[in-house]
Write a protein that holds these residues in place. Structure first.
Motif, PDB file in Angstrom:
ATOM      1  N   LEU A  27       0.889  -1.261  -0.024  1.00 37.40           N
ATOM      2  CA  LEU A  27      -0.020   0.005  -0.124  1.00 37.40           C
ATOM      3  C   LEU A  27       0.858   1.167  -0.072  1.00 37.40           C
ATOM      4  CD1 LEU A  27      -2.547  -0.987   2.480  1.00 37.40           C
ATOM      5  CD2 LEU A  27      -2.729  -1.282   0.051  1.00 37.40           C
ATOM      6  N   ASP A  35       0.012   7.370   9.052  1.00 40.28           N
ATOM      7  CA  ASP A  35       0.076   6.847   7.723  1.00 40.28           C
ATOM      8  C   ASP A  35      -0.493   5.322   7.756  1.00 40.28           C
ATOM      9  OD1 ASP A  35       1.389   9.149   6.780  1.00 40.28           O
ATOM     10  OD2 ASP A  35       3.399   8.215   6.942  1.00 40.28           O
ATOM     11  N   GLU A  38      -4.231   5.798   7.401  1.00 40.20           N
ATOM     12  CA  GLU A  38      -4.587   6.238   6.131  1.00 40.20           C
ATOM     13  C   GLU A  38      -4.432   5.141   4.861  1.00 40.20           C
ATOM     14  OE1 GLU A  38      -5.991   8.887   2.956  1.00 40.20           O
ATOM     15  OE2 GLU A  38      -6.301   8.563   5.280  1.00 40.20           O
ATOM     16  N   PHE A  39      -3.510   4.307   4.813  1.00 41.20           N
ATOM     17  CA  PHE A  39      -3.097   3.414   3.897  1.00 41.20           C
ATOM     18  C   PHE A  39      -4.563   2.184   4.065  1.00 41.20           C
ATOM     19  CE2 PHE A  39       1.610   3.936   3.767  1.00 41.20           C
ATOM     20  CZ  PHE A  39       1.544   4.720   2.808  1.00 41.20           C
ATOM     21  N   ARG A  41      -7.422   2.960   5.372  1.00 41.53           N
ATOM     22  CA  ARG A  41      -8.695   3.602   5.045  1.00 41.53           C
ATOM     23  C   ARG A  41      -8.875   3.276   3.594  1.00 41.53           C
ATOM     24  NH1 ARG A  41     -10.421   7.897   2.771  1.00 41.53           N
ATOM     25  NH2 ARG A  41      -8.508   8.485   2.399  1.00 41.53           N
ATOM     26  N   ARG A  42      -7.708   3.549   2.823  1.00 39.47           N
ATOM     27  CA  ARG A  42      -7.790   3.622   1.268  1.00 39.47           C
ATOM     28  C   ARG A  42      -8.222   2.347   0.847  1.00 39.47           C
ATOM     29  NH1 ARG A  42      -2.691   7.391  -0.348  1.00 39.47           N
ATOM     30  NH2 ARG A  42      -3.442   9.555   0.731  1.00 39.47           N
ATOM     31  N   ALA A  43      -7.758   1.230   1.554  1.00 39.50           N
ATOM     32  CA  ALA A  43      -8.065  -0.193   1.383  1.00 39.50           C
ATOM     33  C   ALA A  43      -9.355  -0.362   1.894  1.00 39.50           C
ATOM     34  CB  ALA A  43      -7.281  -1.017   1.800  1.00 39.50           C
ATOM     35  N   GLY A  44     -10.120   0.381   2.223  1.00 38.29           N
ATOM     36  CA  GLY A  44     -11.612   0.218   2.943  1.00 38.29           C
ATOM     37  C   GLY A  44     -11.600  -0.386   4.166  1.00 38.29           C
ATOM     38  N   GLU A  46     -11.520   0.926   8.064  1.00 35.94           N
ATOM     39  CA  GLU A  46     -11.494   2.149   8.815  1.00 35.94           C
ATOM     40  C   GLU A  46     -11.027   1.915  10.065  1.00 35.94           C
ATOM     41  OE1 GLU A  46     -12.448   5.416   8.184  1.00 35.94           O
ATOM     42  OE2 GLU A  46     -12.921   4.705   5.963  1.00 35.94           O
TER      43      GLU A  46
END
Length: 72
Positions: A27, A35, A38-39, A41-44, A46
């Motif tokens: 990621l 960080d 956040e990675f 979160r971007r992967a779905g 939370e």
């Protein structure tokens, strides 16, 4: 995703930061727990940055969430 999610935070790189993988996919290079959150979160996935250090499904290799600098 089916089955347990595998998150791996690799040991600090020689220049600092840690590679983060989810189920084998890189990621990015994290420099702190924010960080990592956040990675994820971007992967779905939370997750609050304050909880990153405590969740059992993150495999911290080469040191825990307090280690971000270069290997010595």
């Amino acid at each position: 995703m089916s089955g347990p999610i595998r998150v791996t935070v690799h040991p600090p790189s020689p220049t600092g930061g840690r590679r983060v993988r989810v189920d084998g996919e890189i990621l990015g290079l994290a420099h702190n727990v924010t960080d990592v959150a956040e990675f994820l979160r971007r992967a779905g996935l939370e997750i609050d940055p304050a909880e990153v250090a405590q969740v059992p499904w993150i495999d911290w290799r080469g040191g825990g969430p307090e280690r971000w600098g270069p290997e010595m």
